[in-house]
Design an enzyme around this catalytic site. Structure first.
Site, PDB file in Angstrom:
ATOM      1  N   ASP A  44      27.190  45.763  23.711  1.00  0.00           N
ATOM      2  CA  ASP A  44      26.005  46.118  22.838  1.00  0.00           C
ATOM      3  C   ASP A  44      26.313  47.413  22.010  1.00  0.00           C
ATOM      4  O   ASP A  44      25.568  47.807  21.274  1.00  0.00           O
ATOM      5  CB  ASP A  44      24.868  46.160  23.481  1.00  0.00           C
ATOM      6  CG  ASP A  44      24.687  47.173  24.764  1.00  0.00           C
ATOM      7  OD1 ASP A  44      25.766  47.582  24.902  1.00  0.00           O
ATOM      8  OD2 ASP A  44      23.816  47.414  25.529  1.00  0.00           O
ATOM      9  N   SER A  45      27.452  47.788  22.297  1.00  0.00           N
ATOM     10  CA  SER A  45      27.784  49.000  21.273  1.00  0.00           C
ATOM     11  C   SER A  45      28.016  48.456  19.867  1.00  0.00           C
ATOM     12  O   SER A  45      27.884  49.207  19.019  1.00  0.00           O
ATOM     13  CB  SER A  45      29.235  49.521  21.724  1.00  0.00           C
ATOM     14  OG  SER A  45      29.980  48.549  21.890  1.00  0.00           O
ATOM     15  N   GLU A 181      31.497  53.913  33.821  1.00  0.00           N
ATOM     16  CA  GLU A 181      31.567  54.406  32.549  1.00  0.00           C
ATOM     17  C   GLU A 181      31.210  56.047  32.901  1.00  0.00           C
ATOM     18  O   GLU A 181      30.641  56.422  33.495  1.00  0.00           O
ATOM     19  CB  GLU A 181      30.312  53.995  31.639  1.00  0.00           C
ATOM     20  CG  GLU A 181      30.304  54.846  30.374  1.00  0.00           C
ATOM     21  CD  GLU A 181      29.699  54.138  29.277  1.00  0.00           C
ATOM     22  OE1 GLU A 181      29.454  52.737  29.260  1.00  0.00           O
ATOM     23  OE2 GLU A 181      29.575  54.839  28.093  1.00  0.00           O
TER      24      GLU A 181
HETATM   25  O1  KIV Z   1      28.731  47.922  24.964  1.00  0.00           O
HETATM   26  C1  KIV Z   1      30.024  48.349  25.053  1.00  0.00           C
HETATM   27  O2  KIV Z   1      30.826  48.506  24.333  1.00  0.00           O
HETATM   28  C2  KIV Z   1      30.204  48.626  26.695  1.00  0.00           C
HETATM   29  C3  KIV Z   1      31.731  49.363  27.034  1.00  0.00           C
HETATM   30  C4  KIV Z   1      31.737  50.595  26.132  1.00  0.00           C
HETATM   31  C5  KIV Z   1      31.817  49.274  28.382  1.00  0.00           C
HETATM   32  O3  KIV Z   1      29.438  48.426  27.286  1.00  0.00           O
END
Ligand code: KIV
Length: 279
Positions: A44-45, A181
């Site tokens: 979701d990043s 994380e």
């Molecule tokens: O949303 C994301 O990119 C993540 C990773 C950074 C683990 O959850």
């Protein structure tokens, strides 16, 4: 054939490190898949690096499905794990199962969700339907930032014990791996040695069974944040700006397009056309 969840679990048993990278679109996912990455994480990043949100909270299921579809069209070898976005799984088990199903239909092989012990019933229910789940503990961007901001987790005995309990509870609930994380190196090491499923670290040291980075961070394409744990392998922002500047200057100076970039008419046809226009 693409990698399976079983292959990923097997890698821990064989003491082989697991490579994970985020992907959200067809072109970059194709390149990451070609580079031999084990897992393409549709994180979701993507809401931040692709859509410009300040954090991951506004991300919707429709957006995650769109990213997942694009990545699944690109994938040949890697496993695809897609994030359940904020509030797509917290309100009820029915939401969690329905939305996990949507991501699988969009092309994911497994889903990821954030949360420790309080999430175990939800995880068990999704796993029960046959959908593999990746857990995510430590810094949980969907909620930690609401209360604490971005902070390293597991620096005191109390918080370390809670994280170890969370990891054990998630393993028991049936996850096939867990993202750790921004957890202190020592606690990540204890968790990795304690549980049988692979740990995937981001900012959690070298002892994890695998590592994940946001693709825009490692390619140097996202300028807003530069966390300490990121290793930049390229400075694509600079390269892209230079290339686009050269393109703009070429247009302004008449250097683009050139003869080799356009499509001429047959000479005879052109002359006929001129004559017709002139008469
Ligand atoms: O949303 C994301 O990119 C993540 C990773 C950074 C683990 O959850």
């Amino acid at each position: 054939m693409s990698k399976s969840v079983r292959d990923i679990i097997e890698k821990k048993k064989l003491a082989q490190k697991i490579s994970v990278i985020t992907s959200y679109d067809y072109s970059i996912a194709s390149l990451c898949d070609k580079a031999g990455i084990d897992i393409l994480l549709v994180g979701d990043s993507g809401g931040m690096v692709m859509l410009g949100y300040k954090n991951t909270i506004p991300v919707t299921m429709d957006q995650m499905c769109l990213f997942t579809e694009a990545v699944s069209r690109a994938r040949k070898n890697s496993l695809i794990v897609s994030d359940l976005p904020f509030m797509s799984y917290q309100a009820s088990t029915t939401d969690a199962i329905t939305n996990s199903g949507r991501l699988i239909k969009a092309g994911a092989d497994a889903v990821k969700l954030e949360g420790g012990t309080p999430m175990t019933d939800t995880i068990a229910a999704i796993v029960e339907t046959g959908i593999p789940v990746m857990g995510h503990i430590g810094l949980q961007p969907q909620t930690t930032i609401l209360s604490e901001g971005y902070r390293v987790q597991g620096k005191t005995v109390e918080s370390a014990k809670l994280l170890i309990e969370d990891a054990k509870a998630l393993e028991e609930a049936g996850v096939f791996s867990i993202v750790l994380e921004m957890i202190s190196h020592e606690v990540s090491k204890i968790i990795t040695e304690t549980i049988s499923v692979p740990t995937i670290g981001i900012g959690s040291g070298a002892c994890c069974d695998g590592q994940v980075l946001v693709v825009h961070d490692l390619l140097g394409m996202y300028e807003k944040i530069k966390p300490k744990f990121v290793k930049r392998y390229l400075s694509l922002s600079d390269e892209i700006i230079n290339a686009v500047e050269s393109y703009r200057k070429d247009i302004e100076e008449g250097k683009f397009p050139l003869k080799e970039n356009w499509f001429p008419m047959e000479k005879a046809e052109y002359e006929k056309l001129r004559k017709e226009i002139e008469s």
